[in-house]
Design a protein around this motif. Structure first.
Motif, PDB file in Angstrom:
ATOM      1  N   LYS A 289       0.850  -1.177   0.000  1.00 12.78           N
ATOM      2  CA  LYS A 289       0.000   0.000   0.000  1.00 12.78           C
ATOM      3  C   LYS A 289       0.894   1.238   0.000  1.00 12.78           C
ATOM      4  O   LYS A 289       1.956   1.239   0.597  1.00 12.78           O
ATOM      5  N   PRO A 290       0.478   2.292  -0.659  1.00 17.25           N
ATOM      6  CA  PRO A 290       1.348   3.447  -0.851  1.00 17.25           C
ATOM      7  C   PRO A 290       1.578   4.282   0.396  1.00 17.25           C
ATOM      8  O   PRO A 290       2.414   5.149   0.405  1.00 17.25           O
ATOM      9  N   TYR A 291       0.836   4.045   1.440  1.00 19.04           N
ATOM     10  CA  TYR A 291       0.963   4.879   2.623  1.00 19.04           C
ATOM     11  C   TYR A 291       1.390   4.058   3.821  1.00 19.04           C
ATOM     12  O   TYR A 291       1.147   2.868   3.906  1.00 19.04           O
ATOM     13  N   SER A 292       2.001   4.741   4.757  1.00 19.67           N
ATOM     14  CA  SER A 292       2.381   4.123   6.018  1.00 19.67           C
ATOM     15  C   SER A 292       1.581   4.825   7.120  1.00 19.67           C
ATOM     16  O   SER A 292       0.789   5.720   6.859  1.00 19.67           O
ATOM     17  N   LYS A 293       1.816   4.411   8.338  1.00 20.42           N
ATOM     18  CA  LYS A 293       1.176   5.035   9.493  1.00 20.42           C
ATOM     19  C   LYS A 293       2.260   5.552  10.418  1.00 20.42           C
ATOM     20  O   LYS A 293       3.272   4.888  10.630  1.00 20.42           O
ATOM     21  N   MET A 294       2.058   6.740  10.945  1.00 24.81           N
ATOM     22  CA  MET A 294       2.961   7.269  11.945  1.00 24.81           C
ATOM     23  C   MET A 294       2.201   7.295  13.263  1.00 24.81           C
ATOM     24  O   MET A 294       1.128   7.893  13.359  1.00 24.81           O
ATOM     25  N   ILE A 295       2.749   6.615  14.253  1.00 27.03           N
ATOM     26  CA  ILE A 295       2.146   6.552  15.574  1.00 27.03           C
ATOM     27  C   ILE A 295       3.003   7.388  16.511  1.00 27.03           C
ATOM     28  O   ILE A 295       4.220   7.207  16.580  1.00 27.03           O
ATOM     29  N   ILE A 296       2.365   8.307  17.219  1.00 31.28           N
ATOM     30  CA  ILE A 296       3.062   9.206  18.125  1.00 31.28           C
ATOM     31  C   ILE A 296       2.465   9.034  19.519  1.00 31.28           C
ATOM     32  O   ILE A 296       1.241   9.002  19.677  1.00 31.28           O
ATOM     33  N   SER A 297       3.328   8.924  20.511  1.00 30.89           N
ATOM     34  CA  SER A 297       2.875   8.795  21.885  1.00 30.89           C
ATOM     35  C   SER A 297       3.806   9.573  22.803  1.00 30.89           C
ATOM     36  O   SER A 297       5.026   9.544  22.627  1.00 30.89           O
ATOM     37  N   ILE A 298       3.226  10.271  23.772  1.00 31.49           N
ATOM     38  CA  ILE A 298       4.000  10.943  24.811  1.00 31.49           C
ATOM     39  C   ILE A 298       3.944  10.042  26.045  1.00 31.49           C
ATOM     40  O   ILE A 298       2.865   9.694  26.515  1.00 31.49           O
ATOM     41  N   ILE A 299       5.114   9.681  26.538  1.00 32.06           N
ATOM     42  CA  ILE A 299       5.202   8.738  27.655  1.00 32.06           C
ATOM     43  C   ILE A 299       5.985   9.404  28.776  1.00 32.06           C
ATOM     44  O   ILE A 299       7.101   9.898  28.569  1.00 32.06           O
ATOM     45  N   LYS A 300       5.403   9.403  29.968  1.00 29.34           N
ATOM     46  CA  LYS A 300       5.970  10.132  31.102  1.00 29.34           C
ATOM     47  C   LYS A 300       7.207   9.451  31.693  1.00 29.34           C
ATOM     48  O   LYS A 300       8.227  10.095  31.883  1.00 29.34           O
ATOM     49  N   GLU A 301       7.106   8.163  32.009  1.00 30.16           N
ATOM     50  CA  GLU A 301       8.185   7.482  32.723  1.00 30.16           C
ATOM     51  C   GLU A 301       9.087   6.681  31.792  1.00 30.16           C
ATOM     52  O   GLU A 301       8.612   6.056  30.841  1.00 30.16           O
ATOM     53  N   ARG A 302      10.372   6.662  32.131  1.00 30.31           N
ATOM     54  CA  ARG A 302      11.355   5.902  31.348  1.00 30.31           C
ATOM     55  C   ARG A 302      11.038   4.401  31.350  1.00 30.31           C
ATOM     56  O   ARG A 302      11.183   3.737  30.332  1.00 30.31           O
ATOM     57  N   GLU A 303      10.613   3.862  32.495  1.00 29.13           N
ATOM     58  CA  GLU A 303      10.313   2.424  32.570  1.00 29.13           C
ATOM     59  C   GLU A 303       9.171   2.053  31.632  1.00 29.13           C
ATOM     60  O   GLU A 303       9.206   1.016  30.971  1.00 29.13           O
ATOM     61  N   LYS A 304       8.142   2.897  31.592  1.00 22.79           N
ATOM     62  CA  LYS A 304       6.999   2.639  30.708  1.00 22.79           C
ATOM     63  C   LYS A 304       7.445   2.719  29.249  1.00 22.79           C
ATOM     64  O   LYS A 304       7.052   1.914  28.425  1.00 22.79           O
ATOM     65  N   LEU A 305       8.284   3.713  28.947  1.00 19.35           N
ATOM     66  CA  LEU A 305       8.826   3.836  27.594  1.00 19.35           C
ATOM     67  C   LEU A 305       9.572   2.561  27.205  1.00 19.35           C
ATOM     68  O   LEU A 305       9.354   2.017  26.125  1.00 19.35           O
ATOM     69  N   ASP A 306      10.434   2.088  28.092  1.00 19.19           N
ATOM     70  CA  ASP A 306      11.203   0.876  27.807  1.00 19.19           C
ATOM     71  C   ASP A 306      10.290  -0.323  27.585  1.00 19.19           C
ATOM     72  O   ASP A 306      10.545  -1.148  26.702  1.00 19.19           O
ATOM     73  N   ASP A 307       9.201  -0.416  28.366  1.00 15.88           N
ATOM     74  CA  ASP A 307       8.242  -1.512  28.197  1.00 15.88           C
ATOM     75  C   ASP A 307       7.572  -1.449  26.821  1.00 15.88           C
ATOM     76  O   ASP A 307       7.472  -2.447  26.112  1.00 15.88           O
ATOM     77  N   VAL A 308       7.114  -0.256  26.449  1.00 16.05           N
ATOM     78  CA  VAL A 308       6.422  -0.092  25.167  1.00 16.05           C
ATOM     79  C   VAL A 308       7.376  -0.378  24.004  1.00 16.05           C
ATOM     80  O   VAL A 308       7.025  -1.112  23.078  1.00 16.05           O
ATOM     81  N   VAL A 309       8.578   0.181  24.057  1.00 15.28           N
ATOM     82  CA  VAL A 309       9.555  -0.044  22.987  1.00 15.28           C
ATOM     83  C   VAL A 309       9.859  -1.534  22.860  1.00 15.28           C
ATOM     84  O   VAL A 309       9.887  -2.084  21.756  1.00 15.28           O
ATOM     85  N   GLY A 310      10.054  -2.214  23.987  1.00 12.86           N
ATOM     86  CA  GLY A 310      10.336  -3.645  23.954  1.00 12.86           C
ATOM     87  C   GLY A 310       9.205  -4.447  23.338  1.00 12.86           C
ATOM     88  O   GLY A 310       9.439  -5.355  22.520  1.00 12.86           O
TER      89      GLY A 310
END
Length: 116
Positions: A61-82
């Protein structure tokens, strides 16, 4: 605070990625996007490196999706990225997409107080 950006070219995984954010109780915004490689190909601009990109894009498909999220804590960020990396176990293959994180200094808006 951190801003997580995920450019997802394999949009068949979009629901699975949304599920990761839902399970982690993190909000996210999804926007339609289009990479520059696709734009150049659509305009028949002949650049040698685009031959490989053309092979990746043809049939997709010619388009992609960009997902943006603001995450407060580093631990939560690491969980989501993982979990995103686990969900996209083939993330290192060309054309799947990419993800990056940036620091956020200030946030304004209706849910900004939840992030402070």
């Amino acid at each position: 605070m951190f801003a997580l950006f995920l450019i997802l070219n394999d949009i068949s995984k979009l629901d699975d990625i949304h599920e990761v954010f839902y399970q982690e109780e993190i909000g996210a915004t999804t926007i339609d996007s289009q990479g520059m490689g696709k734009v150049l190909l659509d305009h028949n601009i002949n650049i040698p490196m685009l031959d490989n990109v053309r092979k990746l894009i043809d049939g997709r498909k010619p388009y992609s999706k960009m997902i943006i999220s603001i995450i407060k804590e580093r631990e939560k960020l690491d969980d989501v990225v993982g979990k995103v990396r686990e969900e996209l176990d083939y993330f290192n293959e060309p054309g799947v997409g990419f993800m990056f994180v940036m620091p956020v200094i200030e946030v304004y808006g209706s849910n900004a107080d939840d992030l402070k």
